[in-house]
Every structure is written in structure tokens, then in C-alpha cells.
Design a protein around this motif. Structure first.
Motif, short mmCIF file in Angstrom:
data_model
loop_
_atom_site.label_atom_id
_atom_site.label_comp_id
_atom_site.label_asym_id
_atom_site.label_seq_id
_atom_site.Cartn_x
_atom_site.Cartn_y
_atom_site.Cartn_z
N LYS A 9 37.55 43.22 -2.91
CA LYS A 9 37.75 44.27 -2.17
C LYS A 9 38.83 44.18 -1.33
O LYS A 9 39.67 45.03 -0.92
CB LYS A 9 36.26 44.45 -1.13
N VAL A 10 39.07 43.10 -0.80
CA VAL A 10 40.28 42.48 0.17
C VAL A 10 41.69 43.02 -0.74
O VAL A 10 42.50 43.58 -0.06
CB VAL A 10 40.31 41.27 0.47
N LEU A 11 41.71 42.37 -2.19
CA LEU A 11 42.89 42.65 -2.62
C LEU A 11 42.92 44.03 -3.24
O LEU A 11 44.01 44.49 -3.81
CB LEU A 11 42.90 41.62 -3.71
N GLY A 12 42.12 44.85 -3.05
CA GLY A 12 41.94 46.46 -3.68
C GLY A 12 42.23 46.35 -4.90
O GLY A 12 42.83 46.80 -5.56
N SER A 13 41.10 45.93 -5.56
CA SER A 13 41.09 46.20 -7.14
C SER A 13 40.83 47.37 -7.64
O SER A 13 39.69 47.49 -8.31
CB SER A 13 39.71 45.16 -7.56
N ARG A 14 41.88 48.05 -7.54
CA ARG A 14 42.00 49.42 -8.03
C ARG A 14 42.02 49.36 -9.72
O ARG A 14 41.49 50.63 -10.13
CB ARG A 14 42.89 50.09 -7.70
N ALA A 15 42.58 48.61 -10.49
CA ALA A 15 42.78 48.70 -11.74
C ALA A 15 41.35 48.68 -12.49
O ALA A 15 41.14 49.19 -13.68
CB ALA A 15 43.47 47.34 -12.29
N THR A 16 40.09 47.95 -11.95
CA THR A 16 38.84 48.29 -12.29
C THR A 16 38.25 49.60 -12.27
O THR A 16 37.09 49.83 -12.82
CB THR A 16 37.95 47.19 -11.91
N GLU A 18 37.66 53.62 -12.70
CA GLU A 18 37.66 54.15 -13.98
C GLU A 18 38.83 55.38 -13.90
O GLU A 18 39.63 55.64 -14.73
CB GLU A 18 36.33 55.08 -14.34
N ASN A 19 38.94 55.89 -12.60
CA ASN A 19 39.78 56.97 -12.26
C ASN A 19 41.33 56.41 -11.88
O ASN A 19 42.11 57.52 -11.90
CB ASN A 19 39.37 57.93 -11.33
N GLU A 20 41.45 55.42 -11.78
CA GLU A 20 42.77 54.76 -11.54
C GLU A 20 43.42 54.34 -12.64
O GLU A 20 42.86 53.73 -13.84
CB GLU A 20 42.69 53.39 -10.58
N GLU A 21 44.88 54.49 -12.78
CA GLU A 21 45.78 54.11 -13.85
C GLU A 21 45.99 52.63 -13.55
O GLU A 21 46.61 52.19 -12.74
CB GLU A 21 46.80 54.86 -14.11
N TYR A 22 46.14 51.71 -14.66
CA TYR A 22 46.64 50.25 -14.52
C TYR A 22 48.13 50.21 -14.92
O TYR A 22 48.72 50.72 -15.63
CB TYR A 22 45.62 49.45 -15.57
N THR A 23 48.81 49.47 -13.98
CA THR A 23 50.03 49.37 -14.03
C THR A 23 50.41 47.96 -13.97
O THR A 23 50.00 47.10 -13.06
CB THR A 23 50.88 49.78 -12.70
N GLU A 24 50.97 47.48 -15.06
CA GLU A 24 51.48 46.20 -15.15
C GLU A 24 52.64 45.65 -14.25
O GLU A 24 53.42 46.60 -14.15
CB GLU A 24 51.88 45.86 -16.76
#
Length: 124
Positions: A9-16, A18-24
Motif C-alpha cells: 500500500k505504501v509503495l502503491g502497488s498499481r501494477a496489480t 486490473e485497470n492499470e497498465e504495467y510499465t517496466e
């Protein structure tokens, strides 16, 4: 049981999400060793795929290192996962360290005198 941990939560795990796009992200330009010589404490990263790896993880913690463990490979095997977490909780207690979930796939185990702060802070 390790669920979505406070650090996720602190690090903002947005990659997990569903509606967020993963960026390497390429960290190679910032991954440089600073200083020279050995350190007192290392942060070690491990992937746990079997119980036979537990003694090496314990050894690292007994040696005073912080260990971040990816438990994803054993997540589907509840017997192995529960036994591994029990063993790691025991070693954390033995060394008066700490153990906490980072996210649903990672835990951190710390040695003596290092505790995990479970409160969220904001960087200004």
C-alpha cells in the motif's frame, strides 16, 4: 497468512490493479554499489520454491541480514507455504527480529534490533 501487506500500500502497488497498465522500469543506471568494503547488514532477496531452501534463509537472518522472500512459487501449496512461514516466524522470534508481508507475494524478515514499521508515511 500473508496478504496484501502494508508496504504494498505504501509503495502503491498499481501494477496489480486490473485497470492499470504495467510499465517496466530500468533501474540499471541507479544500481551502483556505493562505498567500498563489506557491510554489517545486507538486504538479501530470495525466491522460495521449496522447504529445502529454508536453512539458507535462516542462516542469512542469523547472520544479521534482512531477507526479502518471494513466496509466489509456493503460494499454491498451502502445506509448504504454511510450514515455510512458520519456520521464518520462528527464526524472527529467535533473533528478536521481525517478519511482515510486503504484498501478497513477498515477505521481509529482519534480524535483531531491526523492526518493520507498519504505519504508512508520506514523503513530502
Amino acid at each position: 497468512m500473508v496478504g496484501k501487506g502494508f508496504l504494498g500500500k505504501v509503495l502503491g502497488s498499481r501494477a496489480t490493479e486490473e485497470n492499470e497498465e504495467y510499465t517496466e522500469i530500468d533501474f540499471s543506471s541507479v544500481e551502483k554499489e556505493v562505498g567500498s568494503g563489506p557491510a554489517e547488514t545486507y538486504v538479501r532477496v530470495a525466491e522460495l520454491s521449496s522447504l529445502s531452501q529454508i536453512p539458507e534463509l535462516k542462516r542469512e537472518i542469523y547472520n544479521g541480514n534482512i531477507v526479502i522472500v518471494n513466496i509466489f512459487p509456493i503460494k499454491g501449496d498451502s502445506l509448504t507455504r504454511d510450514r515455510a512461514l512458520k519456520d521464518l516466524k520462528q527464526v524472527a522470534a529467535d533473533v528478536r527480529g521481525d517478519i511482515a508481508g510486503i504484498d501478497e507475494n513477498h515477505i521481509v524478515v529482519t534480524p535483531m534490533s531491526i523492526k518493520v514499521d507498519r504505519t504508512k508515511f508520506t514523503v513530502k
